[in-house]
Design a protein around this motif. Structure first.
Motif, PDB file in Angstrom:
ATOM      1  N   LEU A   2      -7.408   2.122  -2.793  1.00 45.29           N
ATOM      2  CA  LEU A   2      -7.986   2.016  -1.482  1.00 45.29           C
ATOM      3  C   LEU A   2      -7.418   2.907  -0.340  1.00 45.29           C
ATOM      4  CD1 LEU A   2      -8.246  -1.960  -1.175  1.00 45.29           C
ATOM      5  CD2 LEU A   2     -10.128  -0.285  -1.447  1.00 45.29           C
ATOM      6  N   VAL A   3      -6.050   3.242  -0.610  1.00 40.62           N
ATOM      7  CA  VAL A   3      -5.648   4.470   0.426  1.00 40.62           C
ATOM      8  C   VAL A   3      -6.431   5.602   0.132  1.00 40.62           C
ATOM      9  CG1 VAL A   3      -3.658   5.519   1.088  1.00 40.62           C
ATOM     10  CG2 VAL A   3      -3.461   3.110   0.606  1.00 40.62           C
ATOM     11  N   ASN A   4      -6.837   6.188  -1.110  1.00 42.35           N
ATOM     12  CA  ASN A   4      -7.329   7.236  -1.478  1.00 42.35           C
ATOM     13  C   ASN A   4      -8.865   7.276  -0.739  1.00 42.35           C
ATOM     14  OD1 ASN A   4      -5.583   9.139  -2.644  1.00 42.35           O
ATOM     15  ND2 ASN A   4      -5.341   7.719  -4.153  1.00 42.35           N
ATOM     16  N   LEU A   5      -9.280   6.135  -1.028  1.00 47.16           N
ATOM     17  CA  LEU A   5     -10.846   5.773  -0.494  1.00 47.16           C
ATOM     18  C   LEU A   5     -10.668   6.029   1.087  1.00 47.16           C
ATOM     19  CD1 LEU A   5     -13.498   5.269  -0.994  1.00 47.16           C
ATOM     20  CD2 LEU A   5     -12.840   2.920  -0.702  1.00 47.16           C
ATOM     21  N   LEU A   6      -9.931   5.552   1.793  1.00 42.24           N
ATOM     22  CA  LEU A   6      -9.569   5.660   3.200  1.00 42.24           C
ATOM     23  C   LEU A   6      -9.622   7.004   3.598  1.00 42.24           C
ATOM     24  CD1 LEU A   6      -7.902   2.517   4.119  1.00 42.24           C
ATOM     25  CD2 LEU A   6     -10.375   2.703   4.383  1.00 42.24           C
TER      26      LEU A   6
ATOM     27  N   PHE B 173       0.707  -1.139  -0.122  1.00 38.93           N
ATOM     28  CA  PHE B 173      -0.060  -0.033   0.060  1.00 38.93           C
ATOM     29  C   PHE B 173       0.816   1.174   0.067  1.00 38.93           C
ATOM     30  CE2 PHE B 173      -3.127  -2.981   1.631  1.00 38.93           C
ATOM     31  CZ  PHE B 173      -4.331  -2.591   0.834  1.00 38.93           C
ATOM     32  N   LYS B 174       1.791   1.335   1.046  1.00 39.59           N
ATOM     33  CA  LYS B 174       2.738   2.717   0.908  1.00 39.59           C
ATOM     34  C   LYS B 174       3.549   2.726  -0.136  1.00 39.59           C
ATOM     35  CE  LYS B 174       6.199   4.539   3.919  1.00 39.59           C
ATOM     36  NZ  LYS B 174       7.181   4.202   4.951  1.00 39.59           N
TER      37      LYS B 174
ATOM     38  N   ARG C 139      -2.544  -4.564 -11.305  1.00 38.56           N
ATOM     39  CA  ARG C 139      -3.886  -4.689 -10.361  1.00 38.56           C
ATOM     40  C   ARG C 139      -3.604  -4.267  -9.096  1.00 38.56           C
ATOM     41  NH1 ARG C 139      -7.187  -9.967 -11.867  1.00 38.56           N
ATOM     42  NH2 ARG C 139      -5.042 -10.783 -11.275  1.00 38.56           N
ATOM     43  N   LYS C 140      -2.679  -5.061  -8.411  1.00 38.53           N
ATOM     44  CA  LYS C 140      -2.369  -4.569  -7.236  1.00 38.53           C
ATOM     45  C   LYS C 140      -1.978  -3.206  -7.084  1.00 38.53           C
ATOM     46  CE  LYS C 140       0.067  -6.317  -3.056  1.00 38.53           C
ATOM     47  NZ  LYS C 140       0.610  -7.011  -2.356  1.00 38.53           N
ATOM     48  N   GLU C 141      -1.047  -2.681  -7.839  1.00 37.10           N
ATOM     49  CA  GLU C 141      -0.636  -1.200  -7.611  1.00 37.10           C
ATOM     50  C   GLU C 141      -1.864  -0.316  -7.687  1.00 37.10           C
ATOM     51  OE1 GLU C 141       2.067   1.851 -10.163  1.00 37.10           O
ATOM     52  OE2 GLU C 141       2.295  -0.281 -10.538  1.00 37.10           O
ATOM     53  N   PHE C 142      -2.834  -0.505  -8.634  1.00 33.57           N
ATOM     54  CA  PHE C 142      -3.809   0.458  -8.914  1.00 33.57           C
ATOM     55  C   PHE C 142      -4.777   0.458  -7.645  1.00 33.57           C
ATOM     56  CE2 PHE C 142      -8.136   1.120  -9.981  1.00 33.57           C
ATOM     57  CZ  PHE C 142      -8.212   2.307 -10.635  1.00 33.57           C
ATOM     58  N   TRP C 143      -5.158  -0.610  -7.297  1.00 33.46           N
ATOM     59  CA  TRP C 143      -6.295  -0.872  -6.115  1.00 33.46           C
ATOM     60  C   TRP C 143      -5.673  -0.568  -4.758  1.00 33.46           C
ATOM     61  CZ3 TRP C 143     -10.900  -0.633  -7.320  1.00 33.46           C
ATOM     62  CH2 TRP C 143     -11.314  -1.167  -8.647  1.00 33.46           C
ATOM     63  N   SER C 144      -4.478  -0.637  -4.757  1.00 35.39           N
ATOM     64  CA  SER C 144      -3.769  -0.273  -3.206  1.00 35.39           C
ATOM     65  C   SER C 144      -3.801   1.338  -3.332  1.00 35.39           C
ATOM     66  CB  SER C 144      -2.137  -0.634  -3.379  1.00 35.39           C
ATOM     67  OG  SER C 144      -2.169  -2.146  -3.276  1.00 35.39           O
TER      68      SER C 144
END
Length: 168
Positions: free
Chosen positions: A36-40, A8-9, A28-33
Motif C-alpha cells: 500500500l505504501v508503494n501504491l501510494l 506501515f513505516k 499478511r500485514k507486513e506484505f500489504w503495508s
C-alpha cells in the motif's frame, strides 16, 4: 512463535533491510503495508508526472528500486502462506509458456486471469504452521535469480538506450 506486528513505516523499512532475503516469512500485514505504501508513492508520482516529466523519470527509478524488495517480500509471503518460491515461479512462467505454445488468446487470457486469482489468494491466505526458521536452499536461490531476470533485462535495455543516445 511470537509474531511481530509491523506498522506501515516499519514494514517499509524492513523490506529494504531484507533486500535480498528469501529465507523466512512475511505476514499478511507486513506484505500489504509495504504494498500500500508503494501504491501510494506510485500514484503520487503519476499525478506529479502530469505536472512535469521529471516525475515520470523518478517513477521509473522508484519502480526499479522497489522491484527486488517486493520480489523478496513476495517470496517470504509465499513461504508464510505454505507455498514456496517454486509456486511463484510456476505462476510467473505458465502464461509465457502458454503464449509460446498456442495462439488462442482467449484461453491464454483466461488461464492468466485464473493464475492471477490464485496468486492473489496466496497473498491473502492465512499464515500456516511453519518451523521457526526457514532457510533457502540452493535451488530456491537459483529460482530467485531467475525471477530477477526481467529486472536485469530492463536495466540492460535502459543502459543500451542511453549509450546509443550518447553515441549520436
Amino acid at each position: 512463535m511470537k509474531e511481530t506486528i509491523l506498522g506501515f513505516k516499519s514494514s517499509f523499512i524492513k523490506a529494504y533491510k531484507e533486500y535480498f532475503t528469501i529465507s523466512g516469512y512475511s505476514s499478511r500485514k507486513e506484505f500489504w503495508s509495504f504494498f500500500l505504501v508503494n501504491l501510494l508513492v506510485i500514484v503520487l508520482f503519476l499525478l506529479l508526472a502530469k505536472i512535469h516529466m521529471i516525475f515520470a523519470l523518478l517513477l521509473g527509478l522508484y519502480i526499479l528500486a522497489t522491484y527486488i524488495p517486493i520480489m523478496s517480500l513476495t517470496v517470504r509471503r509465499f513461504n508464510d502462506a505454505g507455498k514456496g518460491i517454486y509456486t511463484l515461479l510456476a505462476i510467473s512462467i505458465i502464461p509465457s509458456v502458454l503464449q509460446a505454445l498456442t495462439n488462442n488468446l482467449t484461453v491464454n487470457n483466461f488461464i492468466t486471469f485464473l493464475l492471477g486469482l490464485y496468486y492473489f489468494y496466496i497473498l491473502l491466505r492465512d499464515t500456516r504452521e511453519h518451523p521457526a526458521e526457514k532457510t533457502a536452499t540452493i535451488g530456491e536461490k537459483i529460482v530467485y535469480v531467475i525471477l530477477l531476470l526481467p529486472l536485469v533485462a530492463l536495466v540492460l535495455a535502459i543502459a543500451g538506450a542511453i549509450s546509443t543516445k550518447m553515441m549520436l
